[in-house]
Design a protein around this motif. Structure first.
Motif, PDB file in Angstrom:
ATOM      1  N   SER A  63       0.840  -1.194   0.000  1.00 42.85           N
ATOM      2  CA  SER A  63       0.000   0.000   0.000  1.00 42.85           C
ATOM      3  C   SER A  63       0.878   1.248   0.000  1.00 42.85           C
ATOM      4  O   SER A  63       1.975   1.249   0.530  1.00 42.85           O
ATOM      5  N   ALA A  64       0.346   2.290  -0.618  1.00 41.76           N
ATOM      6  CA  ALA A  64       1.097   3.540  -0.677  1.00 41.76           C
ATOM      7  C   ALA A  64       1.108   4.187   0.699  1.00 41.76           C
ATOM      8  O   ALA A  64       0.112   4.198   1.413  1.00 41.76           O
ATOM      9  N   GLY A  65       2.254   4.717   1.094  1.00 41.20           N
ATOM     10  CA  GLY A  65       2.382   5.365   2.396  1.00 41.20           C
ATOM     11  C   GLY A  65       3.037   6.715   2.246  1.00 41.20           C
ATOM     12  O   GLY A  65       3.399   7.136   1.138  1.00 41.20           O
ATOM     13  N   PRO A  66       3.220   7.433   3.349  1.00 40.06           N
ATOM     14  CA  PRO A  66       3.885   8.740   3.286  1.00 40.06           C
ATOM     15  C   PRO A  66       5.292   8.615   2.725  1.00 40.06           C
ATOM     16  O   PRO A  66       6.006   7.656   3.030  1.00 40.06           O
ATOM     17  N   ARG A  67       5.676   9.555   1.895  1.00 40.65           N
ATOM     18  CA  ARG A  67       7.006   9.524   1.296  1.00 40.65           C
ATOM     19  C   ARG A  67       8.058   9.850   2.334  1.00 40.65           C
ATOM     20  O   ARG A  67       7.904  10.767   3.123  1.00 40.65           O
ATOM     21  N   ARG A  68       9.131   9.089   2.331  1.00 39.55           N
ATOM     22  CA  ARG A  68      10.232   9.345   3.240  1.00 39.55           C
ATOM     23  C   ARG A  68      11.307  10.139   2.505  1.00 39.55           C
ATOM     24  O   ARG A  68      11.701   9.786   1.399  1.00 39.55           O
ATOM     25  N   PHE A  69      11.761  11.221   3.135  1.00 42.25           N
ATOM     26  CA  PHE A  69      12.786  12.062   2.541  1.00 42.25           C
ATOM     27  C   PHE A  69      14.154  11.687   3.097  1.00 42.25           C
ATOM     28  O   PHE A  69      14.282  11.162   4.204  1.00 42.25           O
ATOM     29  N   THR A  70      15.169  11.968   2.315  1.00 45.88           N
ATOM     30  CA  THR A  70      16.534  11.724   2.756  1.00 45.88           C
ATOM     31  C   THR A  70      17.117  13.000   3.349  1.00 45.88           C
ATOM     32  O   THR A  70      16.578  14.104   3.168  1.00 45.88           O
ATOM     33  N   GLN A  71      18.227  12.839   4.035  1.00 45.60           N
ATOM     34  CA  GLN A  71      18.922  13.991   4.596  1.00 45.60           C
ATOM     35  C   GLN A  71      19.300  14.983   3.503  1.00 45.60           C
ATOM     36  O   GLN A  71      19.127  16.197   3.675  1.00 45.60           O
ATOM     37  N   GLU A  72      19.777  14.480   2.371  1.00 47.20           N
ATOM     38  CA  GLU A  72      20.165  15.357   1.254  1.00 47.20           C
ATOM     39  C   GLU A  72      18.969  16.142   0.739  1.00 47.20           C
ATOM     40  O   GLU A  72      19.069  17.348   0.478  1.00 47.20           O
ATOM     41  N   GLU A  73      17.825  15.483   0.588  1.00 46.80           N
ATOM     42  CA  GLU A  73      16.621  16.165   0.111  1.00 46.80           C
ATOM     43  C   GLU A  73      16.141  17.203   1.125  1.00 46.80           C
ATOM     44  O   GLU A  73      15.686  18.295   0.752  1.00 46.80           O
ATOM     45  N   TYR A  74      16.250  16.875   2.380  1.00 46.58           N
ATOM     46  CA  TYR A  74      15.817  17.786   3.441  1.00 46.58           C
ATOM     47  C   TYR A  74      16.623  19.083   3.414  1.00 46.58           C
ATOM     48  O   TYR A  74      16.067  20.187   3.445  1.00 46.58           O
ATOM     49  N   PHE A  75      17.950  18.961   3.319  1.00 40.00           N
ATOM     50  CA  PHE A  75      18.788  20.156   3.267  1.00 40.00           C
ATOM     51  C   PHE A  75      18.577  20.929   1.961  1.00 40.00           C
ATOM     52  O   PHE A  75      18.680  22.155   1.926  1.00 40.00           O
ATOM     53  N   ARG A  76      18.275  20.205   0.897  1.00 34.79           N
ATOM     54  CA  ARG A  76      18.021  20.856  -0.389  1.00 34.79           C
ATOM     55  C   ARG A  76      16.761  21.719  -0.317  1.00 34.79           C
ATOM     56  O   ARG A  76      16.696  22.795  -0.918  1.00 34.79           O
ATOM     57  N   MET A  77      15.758  21.268   0.437  1.00 34.02           N
ATOM     58  CA  MET A  77      14.534  22.050   0.607  1.00 34.02           C
ATOM     59  C   MET A  77      14.827  23.394   1.259  1.00 34.02           C
ATOM     60  O   MET A  77      14.177  24.398   0.954  1.00 34.02           O
ATOM     61  N   VAL A  78      15.787  23.420   2.161  1.00 34.81           N
ATOM     62  CA  VAL A  78      16.176  24.675   2.800  1.00 34.81           C
ATOM     63  C   VAL A  78      16.899  25.571   1.798  1.00 34.81           C
ATOM     64  O   VAL A  78      16.649  26.781   1.716  1.00 34.81           O
ATOM     65  N   GLU A  79      17.790  24.961   1.009  1.00 32.96           N
ATOM     66  CA  GLU A  79      18.576  25.725   0.042  1.00 32.96           C
ATOM     67  C   GLU A  79      17.695  26.423  -0.989  1.00 32.96           C
ATOM     68  O   GLU A  79      17.951  27.569  -1.369  1.00 32.96           O
ATOM     69  N   VAL A  80      16.640  25.736  -1.448  1.00 31.59           N
ATOM     70  CA  VAL A  80      15.791  26.311  -2.514  1.00 31.59           C
ATOM     71  C   VAL A  80      14.612  27.101  -1.954  1.00 31.59           C
ATOM     72  O   VAL A  80      13.825  27.658  -2.715  1.00 31.59           O
TER      73      VAL A  80
END
Length: 207
Positions: free
Chosen positions: A18-35
């Motif tokens: 079943s589809a569940g909440p997407r898990r983010f990586t540390q790299e993606e998390y920091f990238r969200m701050v950068e952009v």
């Protein structure tokens, strides 16, 4: 003419992931701050791949953080450790908590070269966050092999001491009351009374 569509057995349907909440990586998390998706002032942390919003701190929480910080900084002044307060702590691919306090090996400037080799102690001050600190945060720290984790429990006026991480949990737990004392594993000269860290009601001081 009617068309018959063969359906798969229900057992096959039930076994599909079943589809569940997407898990983010540390790299993606920091990238969200950068952009700019996340602002540097946003109070969030990454726990098990999920972005979690942190609640506002009440006065007792703030007081306990200040008292614990002052105590650890003073006691560790000549030791090869630094105290990080309420800052990002990258631990693994899916966990970037913002601990209330973390004792890191080395100096502050060492962070410019990479994460510390050793994190002997993490402290969380818990009031409304007590359940999360006892479950999600505890698993995060135990999984990453943090040897000692304290919860300054403002609800019960105690410090919960967790040690011996294994399989995502701590095998040893001890609860210290206000009139007791606590000594971290990494420095047996750092013993202090629990009441020194817990907030003190001004009315109690007057009595």
């Amino acid at each position: 003419m009617a068309t018959t569509v063969a359906s798969r057995p229900s057992s096959e349907v039930d076994n599909e992931p079943s589809a569940g909440p997407r898990r983010f990586t540390q790299e993606e998390y920091f990238r969200m701050v950068e952009v700019g998706i996340l602002d540097e002032d946003d109070r969030t942390e990454l726990l098990d791949g999920h972005i979690v919003e942190m609640v506002a701190q009440n006065a007792p929480h703030r007081a306990a953080v200040i008292k614990a910080t002052e105590l650890l900084v003073d006691r560790l002044r000549a030791a090869p450790y630094v105290v990080q307060t309420q800052s990002t702590l990258p631990l693994d691919c899916h966990n970037v908590p913002e601990s209330d306090l973390a004792v890191l090996s080395g100096t502050a400037d060492d962070l410019l070269e990479g994460e510390p080799d050793e994190i002997p102690l993490i402290v969380e001050v818990a009031d409304t966050s007590l359940e999360k600190d006892r479950t999600t945060k505890l698993r995060c720290y135990a999984t990453n092999g943090i040897p000692e984790y304290w919860i300054v429990n403002l609800q019960n006026d105690t410090i919960e001491v967790y040690r011996e991480p294994a399989d995502g949990e701590y095998r040893q737990r001890e609860t210290m009351t206000r009139d007791g004392s606590v000594t971290p594993l990494f420095d047996d000269l750092l013993s202090f009374e629990v009441g020194v860290v817990l907030p003190q009601d001004p009315s109690d001081e007057e009595e």
